[in-house]
Scaffold this motif. Structure first.
Motif, short mmCIF file in Angstrom:
data_model
loop_
_atom_site.label_atom_id
_atom_site.label_comp_id
_atom_site.label_asym_id
_atom_site.label_seq_id
_atom_site.Cartn_x
_atom_site.Cartn_y
_atom_site.Cartn_z
N ALA A 67 0.82 -1.22 0.00
CA ALA A 67 0.00 0.00 0.00
C ALA A 67 0.85 1.26 0.00
N ARG A 68 2.12 1.15 0.32
CA ARG A 68 2.94 2.35 0.44
C ARG A 68 3.11 3.10 -0.88
N PRO A 69 3.43 2.44 -2.00
CA PRO A 69 3.48 3.19 -3.27
C PRO A 69 2.14 3.81 -3.63
N LEU A 70 1.04 3.13 -3.26
CA LEU A 70 -0.29 3.69 -3.51
C LEU A 70 -0.44 5.02 -2.76
N GLY A 71 0.06 5.06 -1.52
CA GLY A 71 0.01 6.31 -0.77
C GLY A 71 0.80 7.41 -1.45
N GLY A 72 2.00 7.07 -1.98
CA GLY A 72 2.79 8.06 -2.70
C GLY A 72 2.09 8.54 -3.96
N TRP A 73 1.49 7.60 -4.69
CA TRP A 73 0.79 7.96 -5.93
C TRP A 73 -0.43 8.84 -5.64
N LEU A 74 -1.21 8.46 -4.62
CA LEU A 74 -2.37 9.28 -4.25
C LEU A 74 -1.94 10.67 -3.82
N ALA A 75 -0.80 10.76 -3.10
CA ALA A 75 -0.30 12.06 -2.66
C ALA A 75 0.14 12.90 -3.85
N ASP A 76 0.79 12.28 -4.84
CA ASP A 76 1.17 13.01 -6.05
C ASP A 76 -0.07 13.55 -6.76
N ARG A 77 -1.15 12.80 -6.71
CA ARG A 77 -2.36 13.15 -7.46
C ARG A 77 -3.27 14.13 -6.70
N PHE A 78 -3.46 13.91 -5.40
CA PHE A 78 -4.43 14.69 -4.63
C PHE A 78 -3.80 15.58 -3.57
N GLY A 79 -2.50 15.42 -3.32
CA GLY A 79 -1.84 16.19 -2.28
C GLY A 79 -1.60 15.35 -1.04
N GLY A 80 -0.38 15.41 -0.51
CA GLY A 80 -0.02 14.57 0.63
C GLY A 80 -0.84 14.86 1.87
N ALA A 81 -1.13 16.14 2.14
CA ALA A 81 -1.86 16.49 3.35
C ALA A 81 -3.28 15.95 3.33
N ARG A 82 -3.95 16.05 2.19
CA ARG A 82 -5.32 15.54 2.09
C ARG A 82 -5.37 14.04 2.31
N VAL A 83 -4.46 13.34 1.65
CA VAL A 83 -4.43 11.88 1.77
C VAL A 83 -4.11 11.48 3.20
N THR A 84 -3.16 12.16 3.83
CA THR A 84 -2.76 11.82 5.19
C THR A 84 -3.89 12.03 6.18
N ALA A 85 -4.62 13.13 6.06
CA ALA A 85 -5.72 13.40 6.98
C ALA A 85 -6.80 12.33 6.89
N VAL A 86 -7.20 11.98 5.67
CA VAL A 86 -8.22 10.94 5.49
C VAL A 86 -7.70 9.60 6.00
N ASP A 87 -6.43 9.36 5.78
CA ASP A 87 -5.85 8.08 6.19
C ASP A 87 -5.89 7.90 7.70
N PHE A 88 -5.60 8.96 8.45
CA PHE A 88 -5.65 8.84 9.91
C PHE A 88 -7.07 8.54 10.40
N CYS A 123 -3.79 12.98 15.40
CA CYS A 123 -2.95 13.17 14.22
C CYS A 123 -3.76 13.73 13.05
N MET A 124 -4.98 13.24 12.88
CA MET A 124 -5.85 13.77 11.83
C MET A 124 -6.13 15.25 12.06
N THR A 125 -6.40 15.61 13.30
CA THR A 125 -6.67 17.01 13.63
C THR A 125 -5.44 17.87 13.39
N LEU A 126 -4.26 17.38 13.75
CA LEU A 126 -3.02 18.12 13.56
C LEU A 126 -2.76 18.36 12.07
N THR A 127 -2.99 17.34 11.25
CA THR A 127 -2.79 17.47 9.80
C THR A 127 -3.70 18.55 9.24
N TRP A 128 -4.96 18.55 9.65
CA TRP A 128 -5.90 19.56 9.17
C TRP A 128 -5.49 20.96 9.62
N ALA A 129 -5.13 21.09 10.90
CA ALA A 129 -4.85 22.41 11.45
C ALA A 129 -3.61 23.05 10.81
N VAL A 130 -2.60 22.25 10.50
CA VAL A 130 -1.35 22.81 10.00
C VAL A 130 -1.32 22.92 8.49
#
Length: 464
Positions: free
Chosen positions: A296-317, A438-445
């Motif tokens: 799943a890790r390359p999928l996370g990188g690909w999704l981040a390239d496409r939609f933005g790392g912060a958005r993907v990270t927040a949803v993921d948490f 962690c989800m809240t921190l990602t959104w706030a920053v």
């Protein structure tokens, strides 16, 4: 940016050897340089980096499978002792990531890859000694297990080195592939070792990696390169300054949630299965979690390239918190199928989060470096990007070290929960709360709009 044509292009191509030497000219953010020369050189270095890092993870996780089979060689340990045998390699591996981060900058990426591969022979040899001498004191066993932490350090040096080879805007997928190749070493060890143990005994777990380690070192010697631009050694002051930067601290916390969870669960999954479902043969299933998370890790990188790392990270948490909640429900219900399915889902979300957070780090440092820089000023842009790449490589290593320490916290949370309550419920509640934070921190920053220059926008809109 420099555009290469005619004789200049020929000279630059000649300056990029097939392997084994230094590269003096490297401009991956120059599109023409990247298309004509950079892509294939970076890909070749990535392949051997992945192999070496993969073997590092294989060695690092030796004791996660060994503790389930120690009784076969006459070692009788308590649950607490077995968790210490998996926690200590995690702890040492996390600590080793700090010096490993800066080793490529001091010695060269190719040079350090060779050294870090050969160092893996030490824990393999000591593992063989421990299994052939089962009456050794427990503290000696702990010291031997600790040496496998050398394999945990490989991740930091590999990621810091590969960062320099790829354009800033295209680092998500290669960093995801590099990390996934390493993470897969976890599941390879846990999947391949049980039948090997049945056929040749537990001692074979140490012997099997030695020829592969020698192959990786030879491949790095013949086919990898050192980048001259990436070998400006960090001073202690610089390292401290990068570690104290707010973005480094924040990303380290987020990486505790993603990679810390992945490695903590990988080390302890077998013990958790054995403690919660004693009738289930854990060795048949523990590899599935690390395997799912690694893929799943390359999928996370690909999704981040496409939609933005912060958005993907927040949803993921958010998904991680829901997954751990499902694990808690399965434990209360005593349902093995639900427990396994929920934990595999959690492993997948840790892998996606690992990929997306590592996409964020170079983007954050690039955005910060470009503040106030005139895009039309080529030399100023090049200086800013070079500094951003260098600082991002250091931040990646620091973040990876702190994140790996998170694995220790996960394992100790389970150990304390088991010893104090006889179950893992309290640990699961604590993890759920942490993921929500962690989800809240990602959104706030990174997702909340703030004033950047003359406009209100989020860092995610700036490319993070």
């Amino acid at each position: 940016m420099t555009v290469l044509t005619g004789p200049e292009e020929a000279r630059t191509a000649a300056a990029v050897p097939k392997g084994g030497r230094w590269i003096d000219h490297w401009e991956p953010d120059d599109e023409q340089f990247w298309a004509r020369i950079g892509r294939r050189v970076a890909a070749r270095n990535l392949v051997w980096s992945i192999l070496t890092e993969h073997l590092g993870f294989c060695v690092w996780l030796l004791w996660s499978i060994a503790v389930l089979n120690l009784n076969s060689v006459g070692m009788q340990l308590s649950v607490g002792q077995t968790l210490w045998l998996t926690t200590l390699p995690n702890l040492v591996g996390a600590a080793m990531r700090i010096p490993y981060t800066f080793a490529p900058a001091r010695f060269g990426g190719r040079n350090w890859t060779i050294v870090s591969a050969l160092l893996l022979l030490i824990p393999c040899g000591l593992f063989v000694y421990a299994i052939e001498n089962p009456d050794i004191p427990f503290w000696v066993l702990l010291v031997i297990a600790a040496t496998t932490g050398l394999g945990g350090g490989n991740f930091a040096s590999s990621m810091a080195n590969i960062t320099h080879f790829y354009p800033t805007g295209k680092q998500g997928l290669p960093l995801g592939l590099n990390a996934a190749g390493g993470n897969l070493g976890t599941s390879v060890t846990q999947l391949a070792m049980p039948p090997l143990i049945v056929a040749f005994g537990l001692v074979a777990v140490g012997w099997v990696w030695m020829p592969l380690v020698l192959l990786a070192a030879t491949g790095a010697y013949l086919f990898m390169n050192n980048l001259r631009k990436a070998t400006s050694a960090y001073t202690v002051r610089e390292m401290g300054a990068i570690a104290r930067r707010p973005q480094t601290v924040i990303m380290s916390v987020l990486y505790i949630g993603t990679f810390g969870s992945f490695i903590g669960y990988s080390f302890s999954f077998g013990v958790l299965i054995k403690s919660q479902f004693p009738d289930i043969k854990g060795a048949d299933y523990i590899w599935l979690g690390a395997f799912a998370g690694s893929l799943a890790r390359p999928l996370g990188g690909w999704l981040a390239d496409r939609f933005g790392g912060a958005r993907v990270t927040a949803v993921d948490f958010l998904l991680m918190a829901l997954g751990i909640g499902a694990v808690a429900m399965a434990v209360r219900a005593g349902s093995w199928p639900v427990f396994l399915a929920a934990f595999l889902f959690v492993f997948i979300t840790t892998g996606i989060g690992n990929g997306s957070t590592y996409k964020m780090i170079p983007a954050i440092f690039r955005a910060k470096a470009m503040e106030g820089v005139d895009p039309a000023d080529g030399p100023a842009v090049e200086r800013a990007l070079t500094g951003a790449r260098r600082n991002a490589a250091a931040a990646i290593g620091i973040t990876s070290a702190v994140g790996a320490f998170g694995g220790v916290l996960v394992q100790q949370a389970f150990r304390i929960s088991l010893e104090q309550t006889g179950g893992i419920g309290p640990a699961l509640v604590g993890l759920t709360v942490f993921y929500a934070l962690c989800m809240t921190l990602t959104w706030a920053v990174y997702l909340r709009k703030v004033r950047i220059g003359e406009t209100r926008m989020s860092l995610a809109q700036a490319g993070v």
